[in-house]
Each structure stands twice: as structure tokens, then as C-alpha cells.
Design a protein around this motif. Structure first.
Motif, PDB file in Angstrom:
ATOM      1  N   ARG A 137       0.844  -1.190   0.000  1.00 20.82           N
ATOM      2  CA  ARG A 137       0.000   0.000   0.000  1.00 20.82           C
ATOM      3  C   ARG A 137       0.876   1.234   0.000  1.00 20.82           C
ATOM      4  O   ARG A 137       1.976   1.255   0.547  1.00 20.82           O
ATOM      5  N   GLY A 138       0.381   2.268  -0.662  1.00 22.86           N
ATOM      6  CA  GLY A 138       1.072   3.545  -0.690  1.00 22.86           C
ATOM      7  C   GLY A 138       0.112   4.631  -0.267  1.00 22.86           C
ATOM      8  O   GLY A 138      -0.970   4.362   0.266  1.00 22.86           O
ATOM      9  N   ASP A 139       0.485   5.859  -0.514  1.00 20.47           N
ATOM     10  CA  ASP A 139      -0.377   6.979  -0.144  1.00 20.47           C
ATOM     11  C   ASP A 139      -1.677   6.977  -0.941  1.00 20.47           C
ATOM     12  O   ASP A 139      -2.707   7.471  -0.473  1.00 20.47           O
ATOM     13  N   ASP A 140      -1.640   6.417  -2.155  1.00 17.85           N
ATOM     14  CA  ASP A 140      -2.826   6.499  -3.012  1.00 17.85           C
ATOM     15  C   ASP A 140      -3.182   5.186  -3.701  1.00 17.85           C
ATOM     16  O   ASP A 140      -3.894   5.169  -4.701  1.00 17.85           O
ATOM     17  N   PHE A 141      -2.709   4.050  -3.180  1.00 17.71           N
ATOM     18  CA  PHE A 141      -3.058   2.780  -3.822  1.00 17.71           C
ATOM     19  C   PHE A 141      -2.939   1.617  -2.840  1.00 17.71           C
ATOM     20  O   PHE A 141      -2.267   1.703  -1.807  1.00 17.71           O
ATOM     21  N   PHE A 142      -3.622   0.522  -3.203  1.00 16.14           N
ATOM     22  CA  PHE A 142      -3.514  -0.751  -2.500  1.00 16.14           C
ATOM     23  C   PHE A 142      -3.234  -1.826  -3.540  1.00 16.14           C
ATOM     24  O   PHE A 142      -3.788  -1.795  -4.636  1.00 16.14           O
ATOM     25  N   PHE A 143      -2.402  -2.807  -3.169  1.00 16.06           N
ATOM     26  CA  PHE A 143      -2.117  -3.929  -4.071  1.00 16.06           C
ATOM     27  C   PHE A 143      -2.234  -5.231  -3.293  1.00 16.06           C
ATOM     28  O   PHE A 143      -1.754  -5.343  -2.156  1.00 16.06           O
ATOM     29  N   ILE A 144      -2.874  -6.227  -3.910  1.00 18.13           N
ATOM     30  CA  ILE A 144      -2.899  -7.578  -3.362  1.00 18.13           C
ATOM     31  C   ILE A 144      -2.639  -8.554  -4.491  1.00 18.13           C
ATOM     32  O   ILE A 144      -3.183  -8.407  -5.591  1.00 18.13           O
ATOM     33  N   ALA A 145      -1.775  -9.523  -4.254  1.00 26.03           N
ATOM     34  CA  ALA A 145      -1.411 -10.497  -5.279  1.00 26.03           C
ATOM     35  C   ALA A 145      -2.403 -11.656  -5.296  1.00 26.03           C
ATOM     36  O   ALA A 145      -3.157 -11.845  -4.334  1.00 26.03           O
ATOM     37  N   PRO A 146      -2.419 -12.446  -6.370  1.00 27.28           N
ATOM     38  CA  PRO A 146      -3.271 -13.640  -6.391  1.00 27.28           C
ATOM     39  C   PRO A 146      -2.885 -14.560  -5.236  1.00 27.28           C
ATOM     40  O   PRO A 146      -1.700 -14.830  -5.027  1.00 27.28           O
ATOM     41  N   GLN A 147      -3.873 -15.032  -4.478  1.00 28.75           N
ATOM     42  CA  GLN A 147      -3.577 -15.897  -3.342  1.00 28.75           C
ATOM     43  C   GLN A 147      -4.868 -16.386  -2.708  1.00 28.75           C
ATOM     44  O   GLN A 147      -5.946 -15.845  -2.957  1.00 28.75           O
ATOM     45  N   SER A 148      -4.723 -17.400  -1.866  1.00 26.44           N
ATOM     46  CA  SER A 148      -5.846 -17.868  -1.074  1.00 26.44           C
ATOM     47  C   SER A 148      -5.946 -16.995   0.169  1.00 26.44           C
ATOM     48  O   SER A 148      -5.018 -16.939   0.974  1.00 26.44           O
ATOM     49  N   LEU A 149      -7.069 -16.312   0.322  1.00 24.30           N
ATOM     50  CA  LEU A 149      -7.238 -15.432   1.479  1.00 24.30           C
ATOM     51  C   LEU A 149      -7.412 -16.237   2.763  1.00 24.30           C
ATOM     52  O   LEU A 149      -7.232 -15.712   3.859  1.00 24.30           O
ATOM     53  N   SER A 150      -7.766 -17.509   2.628  1.00 25.34           N
ATOM     54  CA  SER A 150      -7.927 -18.358   3.801  1.00 25.34           C
ATOM     55  C   SER A 150      -6.578 -18.821   4.352  1.00 25.34           C
ATOM     56  O   SER A 150      -6.515 -19.414   5.426  1.00 25.34           O
ATOM     57  N   LYS A 151      -5.505 -18.579   3.598  1.00 21.24           N
ATOM     58  CA  LYS A 151      -4.187 -19.055   4.030  1.00 21.24           C
ATOM     59  C   LYS A 151      -3.197 -17.909   4.227  1.00 21.24           C
ATOM     60  O   LYS A 151      -1.987 -18.106   4.151  1.00 21.24           O
ATOM     61  N   ILE A 152      -3.717 -16.728   4.485  1.00 25.10           N
ATOM     62  CA  ILE A 152      -2.837 -15.588   4.721  1.00 25.10           C
ATOM     63  C   ILE A 152      -1.928 -15.850   5.914  1.00 25.10           C
ATOM     64  O   ILE A 152      -0.760 -15.474   5.922  1.00 25.10           O
ATOM     65  N   ASP A 153      -2.471 -16.516   6.939  1.00 22.58           N
ATOM     66  CA  ASP A 153      -1.669 -16.763   8.135  1.00 22.58           C
ATOM     67  C   ASP A 153      -0.478 -17.673   7.837  1.00 22.58           C
ATOM     68  O   ASP A 153       0.579 -17.555   8.458  1.00 22.58           O
ATOM     69  N   ASP A 154      -0.615 -18.587   6.854  1.00 21.70           N
ATOM     70  CA  ASP A 154       0.522 -19.432   6.483  1.00 21.70           C
ATOM     71  C   ASP A 154       1.672 -18.580   5.957  1.00 21.70           C
ATOM     72  O   ASP A 154       2.840 -18.865   6.226  1.00 21.70           O
ATOM     73  N   PHE A 155       1.335 -17.562   5.209  1.00 22.92           N
ATOM     74  CA  PHE A 155       2.354 -16.650   4.683  1.00 22.92           C
ATOM     75  C   PHE A 155       3.119 -15.997   5.827  1.00 22.92           C
ATOM     76  O   PHE A 155       4.343 -15.901   5.801  1.00 22.92           O
ATOM     77  N   PHE A 156       2.387 -15.565   6.880  1.00 24.52           N
ATOM     78  CA  PHE A 156       3.033 -14.909   8.009  1.00 24.52           C
ATOM     79  C   PHE A 156       3.811 -15.899   8.869  1.00 24.52           C
ATOM     80  O   PHE A 156       4.944 -15.621   9.257  1.00 24.52           O
ATOM     81  N   THR A 157       3.189 -17.034   9.203  1.00 28.29           N
ATOM     82  CA  THR A 157       3.811 -17.960  10.143  1.00 28.29           C
ATOM     83  C   THR A 157       4.942 -18.767   9.517  1.00 28.29           C
ATOM     84  O   THR A 157       5.804 -19.275  10.243  1.00 28.29           O
ATOM     85  N   GLU A 158       4.966 -18.876   8.207  1.00 28.63           N
ATOM     86  CA  GLU A 158       6.033 -19.634   7.556  1.00 28.63           C
ATOM     87  C   GLU A 158       7.067 -18.699   6.915  1.00 28.63           C
ATOM     88  O   GLU A 158       8.150 -18.501   7.453  1.00 28.63           O
ATOM     89  N   GLU A 159       6.710 -18.095   5.790  1.00 28.04           N
ATOM     90  CA  GLU A 159       7.703 -17.304   5.061  1.00 28.04           C
ATOM     91  C   GLU A 159       8.170 -16.078   5.839  1.00 28.04           C
ATOM     92  O   GLU A 159       9.371 -15.873   6.035  1.00 28.04           O
TER      93      GLU A 159
END
Length: 257
Positions: A137-159
Motif C-alpha cells: 500500500r502507498g499513499d494512493d493505492f492498495f495492491f494484493i497479489a493472487p492468493q488464497s485469502l484463507s491461508k494468509i496466516d501461512d504466509f506470516f507464520t512460515e515465510e
């Protein structure tokens, strides 16, 4: 080091418990990237904008303007509103969680050594890069990549967790080298500096624990709401695909259960 490790472990446990709750609700996947500004929504595939919505009422597919009736434009409005109501808040929650961890690490090592700053900067670049590949995110935009929203925590707890561990280990290693050099040259009170480092880690660790618990609770409360909104968005997207069949080539929301 032990204090910060316990904090990261607490984050892993909290987010893992969130994952169970989220999966119990539904499995939602974004199949393409999204870039959202005040005026434009872009659905991105392989680095290219495939679908663009201007001012929530103009539709372009592969760069070609799609002429819509008033009723059809209302469906486009609903689709655009569904994206804006859900994705920016999700990006904010995700990036705030990581920024909290990075800020805490910097506070722990700040002032402990003349050598840690460059090591820390290099290590945290890997964490930030991994984060920005998924959320930005910036001052005037948001970006989200293709992904499973149900597995966001895996991204945090692993990578992300692994990269944070690397950053901490690298920084503390530099601190210990610096303390050893100071001991050899009889510069400064080594015992005081080590005690100070332990006290800082204890304080910051407790603050991280409180903040991450709060963050996990916020995400848990939002999990059900996200599922409902995204289910609704999927229905609206299907209606839009019936109006404009070429939209199906860039199907955004997929509900797996």
C-alpha cells in the motif's frame, strides 16, 4: 533472543488458531492481482492490466471500452464497491502486522552496536520484499497479489516468520561481535550493555505479544465478514460475466466451499 523468539512463537500460535477459524467459514481465493486507487481498479494478470474499471462506472477489457446500459452499469458499480469494501482493509491489516514486527526488531537492536544497522537493513529487505510481493500500500493505492485469502496466516507464520528469524539472528550476531571487540579494547561497560539489551528485549517482547494478540483478534473478527462480502462479490461478478462474457477470462473471486 529468547524473549523475541517467544513473541514470534506467540504470533504463530495466534495466527494458526485464526487459520482454523477462517477455514471453518469458507475458502476464498483471488485468482488475479488487484491494484486499487481512488479512481481506478485494475485486475492484473502476469504483470499486465487485463480489466480496468474507471470511476466505478467505465469498464475496459484488454484495453477496449465496453459499452454498458444503465442497468448493466449498476452491476459494475456493485462489483467495484465490493472490491473497495473488502480488499483495502485486508491489505491494511496484513501490512500493519508485519510493520509492527519489523519496527519491534529495530527497537530491540537500536543503539546496541555500531555494526548492526547495515546487517539489519539487509536482512529486513528480504522481509519487506516478501511482504510487497503479496501486499503493498502507498499513499494512493492498495495492491494484493493472487492468493488464497484463507491461508494468509501461512504466509506470516512460515515465510515471514522465517525471514524475521534470519533478521534477528543476523543483527544479534553483529551486536555480539561488537560487544566482543569492545571487551578486547576495554571500551564501555560490557555487563551494563548486555543487561540493557536483555531489558529492552523483555519490554519489546511484551509489547509485541499484546499487539499481536490484538491483531489476531481483529483478523478473527473480520474473517466471517470477509467471507460474507467475498461471497456476495462472487455473485455480483457472476452477474457481470453474464452481461460481459469476456470478463470470465479473468475470473477474480473463487469460492471453494
Amino acid at each position: 533472543m529468547a524473549f523475541l523468539s517467544r513473541s514470534i512463537l506467540a504470533m504463530s500460535i495466534a495466527l494458526s488458531s485464526l487459520n482454523v477459524s477462517a477455514k471453518a467459514v469458507c475458502e476464498v481465493e483471488l485468482r488475479h492481482g488487484l491494484i486499487i486507487t481512488d479512481d481506478v481498479i485494475r485486475i492484473v494478470d502476469k504483470g499486465q492490466t487485463r480489466v480496468q474499471i474507471n470511476n466505478d462506472n467505465q469498464l475496459f477489457i484488454r484495453g477496449y471500452w465496453i459499452d454498458l446500459t444503465s442497468d448493466e452499469t449498476l452491476v459494475l458499480n456493485q462489483f467495484s464497491a465490493g472490491i473497495r469494501d473488502t480488499v483495502p482493509e485486508l491489505v491494511e491489516l496484513a501490512t500493519d502486522g508485519v510493520n509492527l514486527g519489523l519496527s519491534a526488531i529495530e527497537q530491540v537492536v537500536e543503539g546496541m552496536s555500531d555494526k548492526e544497522s547495515e546487517v539489519l537493513k539487509t536482512q529486513l529487505q528480504y522481509v519487506e520484499r516478501a511482504l510487497m510481493d503479496k501486499f503493498k500500500r502507498g499513499d494512493d493505492f492498495f495492491f494484493i497479489a493472487p492468493q488464497s485469502l484463507s491461508k494468509i496466516d501461512d504466509f506470516f507464520t512460515e515465510e515471514i516468520s522465517q525471514k524475521i528469524h534470519s533478521a534477528v539472528h543476523g543483527s544479534l550476531g553483529a551486536i555480539l561481535v561488537s560487544l566482543g571487540d569492545a571487551f578486547k579494547s576495554r571500551e564501555g561497560n560490557i555487563e551494563d550493555r548486555i543487561n540493557d539489551m536483555g531489558q529492552r528485549m523483555d519490554i519489546i517482547s511484551k509489547e509485541i505479544d499484546k499487539s499481536l494478540q490484538k491483531k489476531a483478534q481483529q483478523l478473527e473478527l473480520k474473517a466471517s465478514e470477509y467471507c460474507e462480502c467475498l461471497n456476495s462479490l462472487d455473485v455480483t461478478e457472476s452477474r457481470l460475466q453474464m452481461i460481459v462474457p469476456s470478463m470470465a477470462d479473468f475470473d477474480l473471486v473463487q469460492i471453494k466451499s
